[in-house]
Design a protein around this motif. Structure first.
Motif, PDB file in Angstrom:
ATOM      1  N   LEU A 173     -75.645 -31.154  27.192  1.00 34.76           N
ATOM      2  CA  LEU A 173     -74.591 -31.747  26.351  1.00 34.76           C
ATOM      3  C   LEU A 173     -73.385 -32.119  27.209  1.00 34.76           C
ATOM      4  O   LEU A 173     -72.930 -33.264  27.219  1.00 34.76           O
ATOM      5  N   GLU A 174     -72.890 -31.138  27.930  1.00 38.22           N
ATOM      6  CA  GLU A 174     -71.654 -31.360  28.683  1.00 38.22           C
ATOM      7  C   GLU A 174     -71.859 -32.385  29.803  1.00 38.22           C
ATOM      8  O   GLU A 174     -70.992 -33.230  30.052  1.00 38.22           O
ATOM      9  N   THR A 175     -73.008 -32.325  30.463  1.00 39.88           N
ATOM     10  CA  THR A 175     -73.271 -33.275  31.548  1.00 39.88           C
ATOM     11  C   THR A 175     -73.391 -34.695  30.996  1.00 39.88           C
ATOM     12  O   THR A 175     -72.847 -35.646  31.564  1.00 39.88           O
ATOM     13  N   SER A 176     -74.098 -34.854  29.865  1.00 35.72           N
ATOM     14  CA  SER A 176     -74.252 -36.180  29.256  1.00 35.72           C
ATOM     15  C   SER A 176     -72.899 -36.759  28.850  1.00 35.72           C
ATOM     16  O   SER A 176     -72.630 -37.948  29.048  1.00 35.72           O
ATOM     17  N   VAL A 177     -72.042 -35.905  28.288  1.00 29.78           N
ATOM     18  CA  VAL A 177     -70.708 -36.336  27.880  1.00 29.78           C
ATOM     19  C   VAL A 177     -69.899 -36.805  29.100  1.00 29.78           C
ATOM     20  O   VAL A 177     -69.259 -37.858  29.077  1.00 29.78           O
ATOM     21  N   MET A 178     -69.964 -36.044  30.176  1.00 29.82           N
ATOM     22  CA  MET A 178     -69.224 -36.428  31.384  1.00 29.82           C
ATOM     23  C   MET A 178     -69.802 -37.698  32.022  1.00 29.82           C
ATOM     24  O   MET A 178     -69.076 -38.487  32.615  1.00 29.82           O
TER      25      MET A 178
END
Ligand SMILES: [Zn+2]
Length: 256
Positions: A164-169
């Motif tokens: 989630l966090e990597t995709s958002v970044m």
């Protein structure tokens, strides 16, 4: 020309002084290690983006909100042994929150929405204490990543520096990421004792005992499209909340 009168950091007094803002948004992040591939300020980029984008959507529908600059330090008491994880104690956070509240009230803004990015930050009890110190202010907080069902957007959302966090970044700050083949697997070690493992006993986790690469959750299936669609959903939800919140009097928050 000021096209974003809903972002304080980008606005001049000339514009700000005449706008009757109904609510303020305070992005709150952390400065901490995020596996091998994401930057330390990941949470700050996320909360600033989510706040600004939500405020933009709400502004275009007539809701007068103002996004304050992000507070870049979070509670990282479980990561004191990870290099340059910048811990800010909850008591310090409360002192900051109280000063922010004081400023808002002097300018007739009686609603404050914290846009939180960091799992270690917990504002619930601070909101309670603030209601005693500043009873005329309504304060609430949003953990933006908990909105909706992340499982619909990601194979394995993960907890910290995961998919989630990597995709958002990848969507909001792609130039700051290292390639995924440089990331660790974000493998999480659980507590041994049953109550702690099951989650009904709460304690702090010592992060260096939990994970080797500082991540929890495997980022390998991340991509920017997933990040974009998740953020579209969360910012629309928050914008809708802001529209309702700015329209509703503090004295009228409950069903009849
Ligand atoms: Zn994070």
């Amino acid at each position: 020309m000021n096209r974003k009168p809903y972002i304080l950091a980008e606005s001049t007094w000339k514009v700000v002084k005449d706008i009757n803002y109904k609510a303020a948004l305070l992005p709150w992040g952390a400065t901490e290690a995020h596996n091998y591939h994401l930057p330390y300020a990941t949470d700050n980029y996320e909360s600033s983006y989510v706040a600004s984008e939500s405020a933009r959507i709400a502004w275009e529908k007539g809701a007068k909100t103002i996004v304050l600059p992000c507070i870049p330090y979070g509670v990282n008491t479980g990561q004191m042994d990870v290099k340059l994880c910048m811990n800010m104690n909850p008591s310090t956070q409360y002192a900051i929150l109280k000063d922010v509240a004081d400023v808002l009230l002097r300018h007739n803004i009686r609603k404050l929405v914290i846009i939180n990015s960091h799992g270690g930050n917990n504002f619930k009890n601070m909101i309670r204490e603030l209601s005693v110190d500043h009873p005329s202010l309504f304060v609430c907080s949003i953990d933006w990543w908990r909105i909706g069902n992340a499982e619909k957007y990601f194979d394995e959302p993960g907890d910290h520096a995961g998919e989630l966090e990597t995709s958002v970044m990848m969507h909001i700050q792609p130039q700051l990421l290292l390639p995924l083949n440089e990331a660790g697997p974000g493998r999480e070690k659980k507590f041994k004792i049953k109550g702690l493992k099951d989650g009904w006993v709460t304690s702090q986790r010592q992060w260096t005992k939990v994970t080797q690469d500082t991540g929890v959750g495997n980022p390998i299936k991340s991509n920017s499209k997933k990040g974009e669609s998740f953020l579209t959903m969360t910012t629309q939800e928050i914008a809708e909340f802001l529209i309702q919140l700015t329209k509703t009097a503090i004295e009228d928050l409950y069903d009849a």
